[in-house]
Design a protein around this motif. Structure first.
Motif, mmCIF file in Angstrom:
data_model
loop_
_atom_site.group_PDB
_atom_site.id
_atom_site.type_symbol
_atom_site.label_atom_id
_atom_site.label_comp_id
_atom_site.label_asym_id
_atom_site.label_seq_id
_atom_site.Cartn_x
_atom_site.Cartn_y
_atom_site.Cartn_z
ATOM 1 N N UNK A 21 -0.083 10.781 -15.310
ATOM 2 C CA UNK A 21 -0.105 9.626 -14.411
ATOM 3 C C UNK A 21 -0.184 10.130 -12.974
ATOM 4 N N UNK A 22 -1.149 9.567 -12.246
ATOM 5 C CA UNK A 22 -1.331 9.953 -10.849
ATOM 6 C C UNK A 22 -1.090 8.735 -9.973
ATOM 7 N N UNK A 23 -0.525 8.969 -8.830
ATOM 8 C CA UNK A 23 -0.182 7.868 -7.938
ATOM 9 C C UNK A 23 -1.375 7.558 -7.052
ATOM 10 N N UNK A 24 -1.738 6.285 -6.962
ATOM 11 C CA UNK A 24 -2.843 5.842 -6.135
ATOM 12 C C UNK A 24 -2.234 5.023 -5.001
ATOM 13 N N UNK A 25 -1.950 5.698 -3.883
ATOM 14 C CA UNK A 25 -1.216 5.034 -2.812
ATOM 15 C C UNK A 25 -2.030 3.963 -2.110
ATOM 16 N N UNK A 26 -3.340 4.131 -2.021
ATOM 17 C CA UNK A 26 -4.138 3.132 -1.330
ATOM 18 C C UNK A 26 -4.261 1.839 -2.116
ATOM 19 N N UNK A 27 -4.039 1.888 -3.433
ATOM 20 C CA UNK A 27 -4.154 0.702 -4.268
ATOM 21 C C UNK A 27 -2.807 0.069 -4.585
ATOM 22 N N UNK A 28 -1.721 0.647 -4.101
ATOM 23 C CA UNK A 28 -0.411 0.089 -4.389
ATOM 24 C C UNK A 28 -0.254 -1.301 -3.780
ATOM 25 N N UNK A 29 -0.816 -1.507 -2.622
ATOM 26 C CA UNK A 29 -0.704 -2.805 -1.972
ATOM 27 C C UNK A 29 -1.477 -3.867 -2.738
ATOM 28 N N UNK A 30 -2.585 -3.489 -3.361
ATOM 29 C CA UNK A 30 -3.432 -4.438 -4.068
ATOM 30 C C UNK A 30 -2.964 -4.697 -5.490
ATOM 31 N N UNK A 31 -2.143 -3.822 -6.045
ATOM 32 C CA UNK A 31 -1.692 -3.991 -7.433
ATOM 33 C C UNK A 31 -0.658 -5.105 -7.502
ATOM 34 N N UNK A 32 -0.946 -6.196 -8.237
ATOM 35 C CA UNK A 32 -0.027 -7.312 -8.268
ATOM 36 C C UNK A 32 1.253 -7.034 -9.053
ATOM 37 N N UNK A 33 1.234 -6.090 -9.987
ATOM 38 C CA UNK A 33 2.406 -5.829 -10.804
ATOM 39 C C UNK A 33 3.379 -4.887 -10.106
ATOM 40 N N UNK A 34 2.862 -4.018 -9.257
ATOM 41 C CA UNK A 34 3.714 -3.057 -8.573
ATOM 42 C C UNK A 34 4.633 -3.780 -7.603
ATOM 43 N N UNK A 35 5.928 -3.525 -7.725
ATOM 44 C CA UNK A 35 6.896 -4.141 -6.849
ATOM 45 C C UNK A 35 7.313 -3.121 -5.804
ATOM 46 N N UNK A 37 8.885 -0.277 -3.972
ATOM 47 C CA UNK A 37 9.493 0.946 -4.438
ATOM 48 C C UNK A 37 8.872 1.502 -5.712
ATOM 49 N N UNK A 38 7.985 0.766 -6.359
ATOM 50 C CA UNK A 38 7.340 1.249 -7.571
ATOM 51 C C UNK A 38 5.915 1.664 -7.252
ATOM 52 N N UNK A 39 5.386 2.573 -8.066
ATOM 53 C CA UNK A 39 4.007 2.991 -7.865
ATOM 54 C C UNK A 39 3.177 2.567 -9.072
ATOM 55 N N UNK A 40 1.918 2.252 -8.836
ATOM 56 C CA UNK A 40 1.004 1.881 -9.920
ATOM 57 C C UNK A 40 0.018 3.019 -10.109
ATOM 58 N N UNK A 41 -0.133 3.488 -11.335
ATOM 59 C CA UNK A 41 -1.107 4.536 -11.553
ATOM 60 C C UNK A 41 -2.457 3.918 -11.919
ATOM 61 N N UNK A 42 -3.472 4.735 -11.888
ATOM 62 C CA UNK A 42 -4.839 4.258 -12.069
ATOM 63 C C UNK A 42 -5.049 3.642 -13.444
ATOM 64 N N UNK A 43 -4.484 4.233 -14.480
ATOM 65 C CA UNK A 43 -4.631 3.719 -15.836
ATOM 66 C C UNK A 43 -4.051 2.315 -15.985
ATOM 67 N N UNK A 44 -2.874 2.100 -15.397
ATOM 68 C CA UNK A 44 -2.260 0.772 -15.447
ATOM 69 C C UNK A 44 -3.107 -0.250 -14.706
ATOM 70 N N UNK A 45 -3.632 0.152 -13.564
ATOM 71 C CA UNK A 45 -4.453 -0.759 -12.779
ATOM 72 C C UNK A 45 -5.726 -1.132 -13.550
ATOM 73 N N UNK A 46 -6.366 -0.161 -14.172
ATOM 74 C CA UNK A 46 -7.575 -0.442 -14.940
ATOM 75 C C UNK A 46 -7.260 -1.310 -16.161
ATOM 76 N N UNK A 47 -6.112 -1.110 -16.765
ATOM 77 C CA UNK A 47 -5.701 -1.934 -17.896
ATOM 78 C C UNK A 47 -5.513 -3.383 -17.460
ATOM 79 N N UNK A 48 -4.930 -3.589 -16.293
ATOM 80 C CA UNK A 48 -4.748 -4.940 -15.756
ATOM 81 C C UNK A 48 -6.091 -5.591 -15.451
#
Length: 110
Positions: A21-35, A37-48
């Motif tokens: 799992x790699x952290x995608x800091x530029x997409x953390x703001x756009x990820x609706x599930x990431x709250x 203090x949490x980070x969203x990885x690329x795989x989770x974002x693509x799954x969403x």
């Protein structure tokens, strides 16, 4: 067509489990599930994205069927089909970018 997108989401899920799992800091703001203090990885974002695309395509298909049966207005059918078309075009663009990135990586000298 919806089955193909479902298989893409299953592929993304398997790839996400296999890859580190790699952290995608530029997409953390756009990820609706990431709250906060949490980070969203690329795989989770693509799954969403794949899950949302599947939902949109199913809604477009259901609206078209409702329109044929006379249960939905023409405007509702057109809006749902246009949303499904836009989602499909986005999925195709993402696929093309992934293929282009793969080809670029495969051309790199080791």
């Amino acid at each position: 067509m919806i089955d193909a997108i479902s298989s893409i989401s299953a592929f993304v899920e398997r790839a996400g489990e296999a890859a580190a799992s790699s952290q995608v800091t530029s997409l953390q703001k756009a990820a609706p599930v990431a709250q906060a203090g949490q980070s969203a990885d690329f795989g989770d974002m693509m799954l969403q994205v794949a899950a949302k695309a599947t939902e949109t395509l199913k809604a477009g298909e259901a609206a078209a069927i409702s329109g044929i049966q006379g249960k939905a207005s023409v405007q509702q059918v057109v809006e749902a089909v246009m949303a499904a078309e836009q989602t499909l075009q986005t999925a195709i663009a993402i696929r093309d970018k992934v293929v282009a990135a793969y080809l670029e990586i495969s051309r790199m000298a080791i």
